[in-house]
Design a protein around this motif. Structure first.
Motif, PDB file in Angstrom:
ATOM      1  N   GLU A   2     -18.129  15.014  16.559  1.00  0.00           N
ATOM      2  CA  GLU A   2     -17.610  14.695  17.864  1.00  0.00           C
ATOM      3  C   GLU A   2     -18.369  14.938  18.910  1.00  0.00           C
ATOM      4  O   GLU A   2     -19.224  15.803  18.928  1.00  0.00           O
ATOM      5  N   ASN A   3     -18.210  14.076  20.016  1.00  0.00           N
ATOM      6  CA  ASN A   3     -19.187  14.114  21.181  1.00  0.00           C
ATOM      7  C   ASN A   3     -18.747  15.264  22.160  1.00  0.00           C
ATOM      8  O   ASN A   3     -17.634  15.400  22.572  1.00  0.00           O
ATOM      9  N   TRP A   5     -19.685  15.906  25.042  1.00  0.00           N
ATOM     10  CA  TRP A   5     -19.773  15.632  26.414  1.00  0.00           C
ATOM     11  C   TRP A   5     -18.588  14.863  26.882  1.00  0.00           C
ATOM     12  O   TRP A   5     -17.992  14.124  26.062  1.00  0.00           O
ATOM     13  N   LYS A   6     -17.942  14.981  28.262  1.00  0.00           N
ATOM     14  CA  LYS A   6     -16.846  14.211  28.479  1.00  0.00           C
ATOM     15  C   LYS A   6     -17.300  13.560  29.940  1.00  0.00           C
ATOM     16  O   LYS A   6     -18.147  14.021  30.895  1.00  0.00           O
ATOM     17  N   PRO A  29     -21.674  20.055  27.444  1.00  0.00           N
ATOM     18  CA  PRO A  29     -21.085  20.833  26.168  1.00  0.00           C
ATOM     19  C   PRO A  29     -20.466  22.369  26.435  1.00  0.00           C
ATOM     20  O   PRO A  29     -19.907  22.690  25.893  1.00  0.00           O
ATOM     21  N   ASP A 118     -31.044   4.275  26.129  1.00  0.00           N
ATOM     22  CA  ASP A 118     -30.445   3.809  24.885  1.00  0.00           C
ATOM     23  C   ASP A 118     -31.099   2.812  24.196  1.00  0.00           C
ATOM     24  O   ASP A 118     -30.636   2.287  23.526  1.00  0.00           O
TER      25      ASP A 118
END
Length: 180
Positions: A2-3, A5-6, A29, A118
């Motif tokens: 699960e990521n 970061w939000k 995190p 990316d």
């Protein structure tokens, strides 16, 4: 996984035909507020290691504006979204060197810099080579040289090839050759 970061907010701060740059407000995190800048590449990076039956490869030399220095590299370029990576590799090899190949091997998938970008790509080996005239783009002032594959590897070890796509492609080709 699960990521952790939000993303709170995201806005594009720069864009051109090749990249976009976004500024992001995030919760990291550890739960703290922060910022993150992301460079998004609109093309897939493509690298080609041409190999002949006598153990030679071809390198392309050009002045790299972003580095303000000359760079020796494998033939490489971009694959627009929705385009076949193999067809893009064939186009780039022909454009930069005048070489076409009858046999192709996909040898590597990679991310070039995962800290702020990316950018992803693929590398290929081109075999059964035929030779014609290079067709460089207007932004390319290229020199092409044929070298023993072992010499290209030595150029990495001596720090004469510093381009990450070239280093990854050549070293992966070395392993591919050793594995038969």
């Amino acid at each position: 996984m699960e990521n952790p970061w939000k993303t709170i907010n995201k806005r594009t701060v720069y864009e051109n035909p090749w990249i976009s740059v976004t500024h992001r407000e995030v919760i990291n995190p550890s739960g703290n507020e922060g910022i993150y800048g992301v460079v998004h590449f609109k093309n897939l990076a493509i690298g080609i290691v041409p190999l002949d039956e006598h153990g030679y490869t071809w390198l392309v030399g050009q002045y790299r504006y972003t580095l303000d220095r000359y760079s020796w590299e494998i033939p490489e370029g971009g694959c627009p979204v929705g385009t076949s990576p193999l067809e893009s590799a064939k186009r780039e090899l022909l454009e930069e060197t005048g070489i076409t190949a009858a046999r192709w091997e996909h040898i590597l998938d990679f991310h070039l810099s995962n800290s702020v970008s990316d950018e992803a790509g693929m590398a290929f080996i081109a075999r059964d080579l035929s030779f014609g005239e290079a067709q460089p783009e207007e932004t390319e002032d290229l020199l092409v040289k044929k070298v023993p594959f072992t010499e290209a590897l030595e150029m990495i070890y001596r720090g004469e090839i510093t381009d990450s796509l070239s280093i990854m492609g050549l070293l992966r080709a070395k392993v591919w050759l050793e594995e038969g």
